[in-house]
Motif scaffolding. Structure first.
Motif, PDB file in Angstrom:
ATOM      1  N   ARG A   1     -10.636  -0.923   5.740  1.00 51.77           N
ATOM      2  CA  ARG A   1      -9.392  -1.443   5.179  1.00 51.77           C
ATOM      3  C   ARG A   1      -8.677  -2.433   6.099  1.00 51.77           C
ATOM      4  NH1 ARG A   1      -4.216   2.017   2.815  1.00 51.77           N
ATOM      5  NH2 ARG A   1      -2.883   0.206   2.439  1.00 51.77           N
TER       6      ARG A   1
ATOM      7  N   GLU B   1       1.455 -13.021   0.443  1.00 48.91           N
ATOM      8  CA  GLU B   1       0.443 -11.981   0.287  1.00 48.91           C
ATOM      9  C   GLU B   1       0.795 -10.948  -0.783  1.00 48.91           C
ATOM     10  OE1 GLU B   1       0.062 -13.644   4.429  1.00 48.91           O
ATOM     11  OE2 GLU B   1       1.722 -12.946   3.165  1.00 48.91           O
TER      12      GLU B   1
ATOM     13  N   GLU C   1      -8.052  -6.429   5.326  1.00 48.46           N
ATOM     14  CA  GLU C   1      -6.694  -6.959   5.206  1.00 48.46           C
ATOM     15  C   GLU C   1      -6.462  -8.091   6.210  1.00 48.46           C
ATOM     16  OE1 GLU C   1      -3.540  -4.132   5.204  1.00 48.46           O
ATOM     17  OE2 GLU C   1      -4.175  -3.219   3.305  1.00 48.46           O
TER      18      GLU C   1
ATOM     19  N   ALA D   1      -8.922  -9.622  -0.896  1.00 50.00           N
ATOM     20  CA  ALA D   1      -9.640  -8.550  -0.197  1.00 50.00           C
ATOM     21  C   ALA D   1     -10.647  -7.832  -1.090  1.00 50.00           C
ATOM     22  CB  ALA D   1      -8.642  -7.532   0.360  1.00 50.00           C
TER      23      ALA D   1
ATOM     24  N   LEU E   1      -2.984 -10.714  -1.815  1.00 56.12           N
ATOM     25  CA  LEU E   1      -3.772 -10.069  -0.757  1.00 56.12           C
ATOM     26  C   LEU E   1      -4.861  -9.180  -1.349  1.00 56.12           C
ATOM     27  CD1 LEU E   1      -3.629  -9.806   2.457  1.00 56.12           C
ATOM     28  CD2 LEU E   1      -2.710  -7.542   2.010  1.00 56.12           C
ATOM     29  N   GLN E   2      -4.529  -8.399  -2.359  1.00 56.96           N
ATOM     30  CA  GLN E   2      -5.503  -7.502  -2.989  1.00 56.96           C
ATOM     31  C   GLN E   2      -6.624  -8.280  -3.654  1.00 56.96           C
ATOM     32  OE1 GLN E   2      -2.609  -5.509  -5.431  1.00 56.96           O
ATOM     33  NE2 GLN E   2      -2.478  -3.720  -4.082  1.00 56.96           N
TER      34      GLN E   2
END
Length: 211
Positions: free
Chosen positions: A105, A125, A109, A95, A91-92
């Motif tokens: 944020r 994720e 996300e 993003a 996920l990071q």
């Protein structure tokens, strides 16, 4: 959507690109096919703004982007080595580009979740990218490229490090995903089967020219 006119480039007086002309329509997947050293990656880097042309022009929707910095062109890039951040989870990683664009944020996300679902990685994720297989890393890299909603997606031998069976399956999925989101894409490869599987149109390159 994209128009290249008379693109030339040489390194140490050796011509690498010799007057390349190419137009790409909105929503089209065009493959640059050719052997190593034919100039296809150099051409891709010029479109991305990572390399400068000695002459010629690159236009998007009729406007020259020759003096536009790479980060302002709104293009997505995907490479053979995936270039994922090993200290971040899926996920990071996805993003990250949105964070650099100062997207709030929650919004970034949500977008990252959406893109991971699109590439078939819902539920993964929070997994560190080091625990993914090669094919899964390729999907994370694709999701990250798609997240900022680029106006052009450029893929440089993105399946080159994968084994043949996996490459054969993923190239079909890759085409389906690109078509589903309606992206314009340039795909660089030396593999004929890969080119025929993914492209709407193939530009065969040889010694710095489109044959």
């Amino acid at each position: 959507m994209l128009e290249l006119s008379n693109i030339t480039r040489q390194f140490d007086a050796v011509p690498v690109l010799r007057g390349v002309d190419l137009t790409i329509d909105q929503g089209e997947i065009v493959c640059l096919l050719g052997s190593s050293g034919c100039g296809k990656t150099t051409l891709l880097r010029i479109i991305a703004g990572l390399e400068h042309a000695d002459s010629g022009s690159v236009r998007v929707d009729g406007d020259s982007i020759m003096n536009v910095p790479p980060h302002q062109r709104g293009f997505g890039l995907m490479f053979q080595d995936f270039a994922l951040f090993p200290h971040m989870n899926a996920l990071q990683n996805v993003a990250f580009g949105l964070k650099m664009q100062h997207v709030p944020r929650q919004e970034r996300e949500n977008r990252a979740h959406e893109m991971l679902a699109l590439v078939g990685l819902s539920g993964f994720e929070k997994r560190d990218v080091g625990r993914f297989s090669g094919g899964e890393k390729q999907r994370v890299a694709l999701a990250r490229s798609l997240a900022p909603n680029p106006r052009l997606l450029m893929l440089d031998e993105p399946l080159g490090s994968l084994d043949a069976a996996l490459r054969e399956r993923l190239v079909v999925e890759l085409r389906e995903i690109i078509k589903r989101v309606g992206l314009t894409a340039i795909y660089v490869t030396h593999d004929q089967q890969e080119a025929f599987a993914i492209a709407d149109r193939i530009a065969v390159m040889n010694t710095g020219q489109i044959e």
